[in-house]
Write an enzyme that holds these catalytic residues in place. Structure first.
Site, PDB file in Angstrom:
ATOM      1  N   ASP A 229       0.890  -1.165   0.000  1.00  0.00           N
ATOM      2  CA  ASP A 229       0.000   0.000   0.000  1.00  0.00           C
ATOM      3  C   ASP A 229       0.927   1.214   0.000  1.00  0.00           C
ATOM      4  O   ASP A 229       1.454   1.596   1.037  1.00  0.00           O
ATOM      5  CB  ASP A 229      -0.870  -0.021   1.258  1.00  0.00           C
TER       6      ASP A 229
ATOM      7  N   ASP B 248      -2.575   1.061   6.972  1.00  0.00           N
ATOM      8  CA  ASP B 248      -1.774   0.798   5.775  1.00  0.00           C
ATOM      9  C   ASP B 248      -1.289  -0.648   5.752  1.00  0.00           C
ATOM     10  O   ASP B 248      -1.181  -1.266   4.687  1.00  0.00           O
ATOM     11  CB  ASP B 248      -0.548   1.724   5.721  1.00  0.00           C
TER      12      ASP B 248
ATOM     13  N   GLU C 263      -1.219  -1.162  -4.846  1.00  0.00           N
ATOM     14  CA  GLU C 263      -2.474  -0.422  -5.044  1.00  0.00           C
ATOM     15  C   GLU C 263      -2.320   0.523  -6.217  1.00  0.00           C
ATOM     16  O   GLU C 263      -1.339   1.264  -6.323  1.00  0.00           O
ATOM     17  CB  GLU C 263      -2.847   0.362  -3.784  1.00  0.00           C
TER      18      GLU C 263
END
Lengths: 176, 176
Positions: free
Chosen positions: B7, B141, B68
């Site tokens: 992430d 996260d 991501e």
């Protein structure tokens, strides 16, 4: 002072090396474009940009790397690619301990033409004149990379003081 | 199949490794956050992210890296940093020949919760349940990185076929 200018982009990354000091005639040491195939996947394109930038750093051993600061008012897809390509250029420089300076497009235009709103042709013409070239470097990304390097040499005294201050602050933070 | 989920972020880059195949219970191999100091200059922060990601790749030897996909509808400053951090993660993986897959936040949420509009708490709760953890991973996260890895394992068959097609196309392009 020898500066590598980088006009970041995924498809075409302009690179140009300029040597000189403010107030003296400048010399172009090299100019080119690092290209990556549009059909390759993003990771592979970033690897190709890394290899290209590393070659330029190896060959020219610049003392500074000047990268165009990426803004978001342009096309969103393009901006993402530009941000990613600029990250690779900054990473390559920082890994070698070479200071990285970011300059906005209008700072660069103002430095070489006197106007922050100059067009590509005007920037190309001034780069050609300032570096005493036979013709404007093509493509425009290559000329822009040289303009970035020139901008950095002329703006360098202030930038250097700023970078020293930031580095000092960071090292104080680590020892605090 | 072992997947490293990332992430991306400049200040906090969530990382999580999950092992398993679709339809069987999944196992968490590791979870954490690569942090970089806000006061450091951008080049140094990217170097720190590179070092952090390299450590995770060395330690866990994942077969896939799932990152991501960065969108631009968020805060513009944050998006630039996120795009730059994601570039470093993709570069590290691609350099080792590890395929990189990008998943959007809504694909990840839909994969682990059944809804593309689930909130952070719901994602955290499902990650905790699916990996049979004692408590939701903190910070968010880290949980998001694990969710990315889970999403990739469950979506992998289609993704793999796509990546193979793209690789084939790219290699044809080079030999043409």
């Amino acid at each position: 002072m020898r500066v590598l200018g980088v006009d970041p982009g995924l498809t075409r990354c302009g690179v140009g090396v300029v040597e000189g000091v403010a107030g003296r005639p400048l010399t172009m040491c090299g100019v080119g474009v690092v290209r990556t195939p549009v059909e390759a996947d993003l990771g592979q394109r970033l690897v190709a940009i890394e290899q290209g930038i590393e070659q330029w750093l190896d060959e020219h051993q610049p003392e500074f790397v000047a990268v165009e600061r990426v803004f978001s008012q342009h096309n969103v897809r393009t901006v993402m690619g530009t941000a990613q390509a600029s990250a690779v250029a900054m990473l390559c420089a920082a890994r070698r301990g070479i200071p990285v300076a970011l300059h906005t497009p209008s700072e660069v235009k103002a430095a070489v033409t006197g106007s922050g709103r100059a067009d590509k042709a005007q920037v190309g013409a001034m780069v050609t004149r300032l570096l005493r070239l036979g013709a404007p470097p093509k493509p425009a990304d290559a000329a822009d990379a040289l303009a970035l390097a020139i901008c950095h040499i002329w703006r360098a005294p202030a930038q250097n003081r700023l970078q020293q201050a930031v580095a000092l602050h960071a090292s104080k933070g680590r020892t605090a």
